[in-house]
Design an enzyme around this catalytic site. Sequence first.
Site, PDB file in Angstrom:
ATOM      1  N   GLU A  33       4.767  28.885  11.099  1.00 45.26           N
ATOM      2  CA  GLU A  33       3.978  27.760  10.632  1.00 45.26           C
ATOM      3  C   GLU A  33       4.494  27.279   9.283  1.00 45.26           C
ATOM      4  O   GLU A  33       5.371  27.911   8.669  1.00 45.26           O
ATOM      5  CB  GLU A  33       2.497  28.153  10.542  1.00 45.26           C
ATOM      6  CG  GLU A  33       1.886  28.473  11.904  1.00 45.26           C
ATOM      7  CD  GLU A  33       0.427  28.867  11.839  1.00 45.26           C
ATOM      8  OE1 GLU A  33      -0.221  28.874  12.900  1.00 45.26           O
ATOM      9  OE2 GLU A  33      -0.077  29.176  10.740  1.00 45.26           O
ATOM     10  N   ASP A  83     -22.636  27.919   0.702  1.00 44.79           N
ATOM     11  CA  ASP A  83     -23.856  28.644   0.340  1.00 44.79           C
ATOM     12  C   ASP A  83     -23.583  29.809  -0.606  1.00 44.79           C
ATOM     13  O   ASP A  83     -24.269  29.985  -1.612  1.00 44.79           O
ATOM     14  CB  ASP A  83     -24.556  29.172   1.601  1.00 44.79           C
ATOM     15  CG  ASP A  83     -24.890  28.075   2.590  1.00 44.79           C
ATOM     16  OD1 ASP A  83     -25.125  26.935   2.143  1.00 44.79           O
ATOM     17  OD2 ASP A  83     -24.911  28.349   3.799  1.00 44.79           O
ATOM     18  N   ARG A 124       0.970  22.492   3.735  1.00 45.21           N
ATOM     19  CA  ARG A 124      -0.069  21.571   4.175  1.00 45.21           C
ATOM     20  C   ARG A 124      -0.383  20.464   3.171  1.00 45.21           C
ATOM     21  O   ARG A 124      -0.671  19.329   3.566  1.00 45.21           O
ATOM     22  CB  ARG A 124      -1.352  22.353   4.482  1.00 45.21           C
ATOM     23  CG  ARG A 124      -1.252  23.184   5.748  1.00 45.21           C
ATOM     24  CD  ARG A 124      -2.497  24.009   5.942  1.00 45.21           C
ATOM     25  NE  ARG A 124      -2.436  24.720   7.220  1.00 45.21           N
ATOM     26  CZ  ARG A 124      -3.341  25.590   7.631  1.00 45.21           C
ATOM     27  NH1 ARG A 124      -4.377  25.852   6.865  1.00 45.21           N
ATOM     28  NH2 ARG A 124      -3.232  26.196   8.794  1.00 45.21           N
ATOM     29  N   GLY A 159      -4.578  29.015  14.699  1.00 43.40           N
ATOM     30  CA  GLY A 159      -3.177  29.405  14.536  1.00 43.40           C
ATOM     31  C   GLY A 159      -2.891  30.873  14.704  1.00 43.40           C
ATOM     32  O   GLY A 159      -2.212  31.290  15.638  1.00 43.40           O
ATOM     33  N   HIS A 163     -10.452  21.247   5.124  1.00 41.38           N
ATOM     34  CA  HIS A 163     -10.240  22.408   5.986  1.00 41.38           C
ATOM     35  C   HIS A 163     -10.526  23.751   5.325  1.00 41.38           C
ATOM     36  O   HIS A 163     -11.040  24.655   5.979  1.00 41.38           O
ATOM     37  CB  HIS A 163      -8.787  22.387   6.467  1.00 41.38           C
ATOM     38  CG  HIS A 163      -8.427  23.488   7.408  1.00 41.38           C
ATOM     39  ND1 HIS A 163      -9.059  23.671   8.624  1.00 41.38           N
ATOM     40  CD2 HIS A 163      -7.500  24.478   7.319  1.00 41.38           C
ATOM     41  CE1 HIS A 163      -8.526  24.708   9.243  1.00 41.38           C
ATOM     42  NE2 HIS A 163      -7.594  25.229   8.472  1.00 41.38           N
ATOM     43  N   HIS A 189      -6.492  19.887   6.071  1.00 37.45           N
ATOM     44  CA  HIS A 189      -5.570  20.154   7.178  1.00 37.45           C
ATOM     45  C   HIS A 189      -4.940  18.834   7.601  1.00 37.45           C
ATOM     46  O   HIS A 189      -5.646  17.838   7.779  1.00 37.45           O
ATOM     47  CB  HIS A 189      -6.308  20.792   8.355  1.00 37.45           C
ATOM     48  CG  HIS A 189      -5.377  21.424   9.353  1.00 37.45           C
ATOM     49  ND1 HIS A 189      -4.621  20.686  10.220  1.00 37.45           N
ATOM     50  CD2 HIS A 189      -5.079  22.715   9.588  1.00 37.45           C
ATOM     51  CE1 HIS A 189      -3.891  21.504  10.968  1.00 37.45           C
ATOM     52  NE2 HIS A 189      -4.157  22.742  10.597  1.00 37.45           N
ATOM     53  N   ALA A 243     -10.662  29.247  14.100  1.00 38.30           N
ATOM     54  CA  ALA A 243      -9.293  29.400  13.601  1.00 38.30           C
ATOM     55  C   ALA A 243      -8.333  29.497  14.780  1.00 38.30           C
ATOM     56  O   ALA A 243      -8.417  30.414  15.586  1.00 38.30           O
ATOM     57  CB  ALA A 243      -9.202  30.656  12.734  1.00 38.30           C
ATOM     58  N   ARG A 268      -3.354  27.233  -0.083  1.00 41.07           N
ATOM     59  CA  ARG A 268      -3.291  28.357   0.856  1.00 41.07           C
ATOM     60  C   ARG A 268      -2.191  28.142   1.883  1.00 41.07           C
ATOM     61  O   ARG A 268      -2.102  27.079   2.497  1.00 41.07           O
ATOM     62  CB  ARG A 268      -4.629  28.515   1.588  1.00 41.07           C
ATOM     63  CG  ARG A 268      -4.611  29.596   2.659  1.00 41.07           C
ATOM     64  CD  ARG A 268      -5.935  29.658   3.379  1.00 41.07           C
ATOM     65  NE  ARG A 268      -6.150  28.523   4.248  1.00 41.07           N
ATOM     66  CZ  ARG A 268      -5.765  28.455   5.525  1.00 41.07           C
ATOM     67  NH1 ARG A 268      -5.106  29.464   6.067  1.00 41.07           N
ATOM     68  NH2 ARG A 268      -6.031  27.391   6.254  1.00 41.07           N
ATOM     69  N   ALA A 274     -15.046  37.030  10.226  1.00 43.20           N
ATOM     70  CA  ALA A 274     -14.115  38.154  10.123  1.00 43.20           C
ATOM     71  C   ALA A 274     -14.319  38.934   8.831  1.00 43.20           C
ATOM     72  O   ALA A 274     -14.232  40.173   8.826  1.00 43.20           O
ATOM     73  CB  ALA A 274     -12.674  37.637  10.193  1.00 43.20           C
TER      74      ALA A 274
END
Length: 539
Positions: free
Chosen positions: A118, A218, A285, A53, A346, A239, A51, A381, A17
């Site tokens: 969430e 990378d 999380r 969620g 994750h 996660h 992904a 995050r 994305a």
Amino acid sequence: MTRTAHPYDLLVIGSGAAGLSVALGVLARNPQARVAVLSKNDLSEGSTKYAQGGIAAVLDAADSTESHIADTLVAGAGICVEPAVRAVVEGAPEAIRWLIECGVLFDHEGGGLHLTREGGHSHRRIVHSADATGKAVEMALETRIRASGADLFEHHNAVDLIREKLPQGRLGRCVGAYGLDRRDGRVHRFAARNVVLATGGASRVYLYSSNPDGSTGDGIAMAWRAGCRVANMEFSQFHPTCLYHPKAKSFLVTEAVRGEGGLLLRPDGTRFMDDYDPRGELAPRDIVARAIDDVMKRLGCECVYLDISHKPADFVKSHFPTVHAEALKFGIDMTREPLPVVPAAHYTCGGVLTDLAGRTDVDNLYAVGEVAFTGLHGANRMASNSLLECLVLGAAAARDIAARIGTITNIPEIAPWDETWVTDSDEEVVVAHNWDELRRFMWDYVGIVRSTKRLERARHRVKLLRDEIDEYYGSFRVTSDLLELRNLSMVADLIIRSALARRESRGLHFTIDFPSLDSVAPPQNTILVPKNFSVRRVD
């Protein structure tokens, strides 16, 4: 498609994305721009595709931008960069509108977008496409980029960035990259006036990860070698809930299952999250992952259980078709029984230091998405802010690059890749053994719960490993596996160094030697500076 004759206006390394948002954004503003996209595998085979969620955005009148900002700051445990949080959150509605224009089909309910909730969010604000949002986004963007006229180089590993050589041995702007064609083993030159790193994170540095195999750090490693600073590498997000089964390859069970009422259970069927946090299953999380880790260690059990079987079967199947279908492959019907789950690496919250246009310390080099550190995530995050960051800051980078394309002078000739002194390897087993050793000691010593002794042990191991890998790299022709191992070992070193530098427990970094927040010093981000750092571009 030529790789060397004329420089590209834009070379994007990575096709998720973040990378495709930049490429499409530049082409929308400069249709004649020469754009190339390097993808390690098939164009769609990156973390975005997996992904589940959704994407966080304030689209409900009962919600507010300030609430989303506040939730993100809380999850980030005191070290988010507030201007970055505000910029991303405020850009969310426009990002969703753009995705809809690109053809992404989000779920609707009652005449509007269906919003789920969430962990860490105080409102329902997660836009989603069932439980496969990333796949829907990736497919829509891939369709657009294939029709755009950009040159697409699939099955190409970026080897290293190329910087202009200046007098007195100094290095200047980024002028391209070397890339390995995995199909024929040849290394090619990609000259470019602007280069964007959109390579994702480094969660494959751990033994257990929810990420695809290509998440090997990378871009972070290449940027560090090129002279860019990195920040907050100690904050690796685990996660809480990945499917636990001998034949399941770390399949992620979306956080939305807990958001829709799923309960975490001990093997005896009793709940435990209320013992760790008043928010229960909807805690951030890092808290949920540590709670599960603690339960497993205390009880000596191999997993815990996530139960949503108390909801109607049709509800479960319609909201979580991907998870339901995947679990059925292993004989588990989540409409009737709980899912066995364990934590897995994750998301990489740290990365290459950038500003809010994606600019790094090196001129003409950008970093966008999980590879970058903008300050959005802080020490942890929050769920569904990751795709959002890719889209909003991908658009910002595209605006900056598009405005500069016509002002950048021609770039110097790039020397061919030199293989004069190398041979084909007859010891590929060394790569496999080193890969396994690295990921195992990172899981054991630099995982969810750390100590200074474990980190020192890991630092010693990684130094020996990197010396061996560097010797191997200098002697044999490069392969995809060798490049990934070289990058992972460097990123592992950066993670360990950052973790040793933080003498407190904050967010995703928890150490038994310093279990509390540092109440004396003000909260700080951990910034590492490479030896060849010379130009300060990012404040």
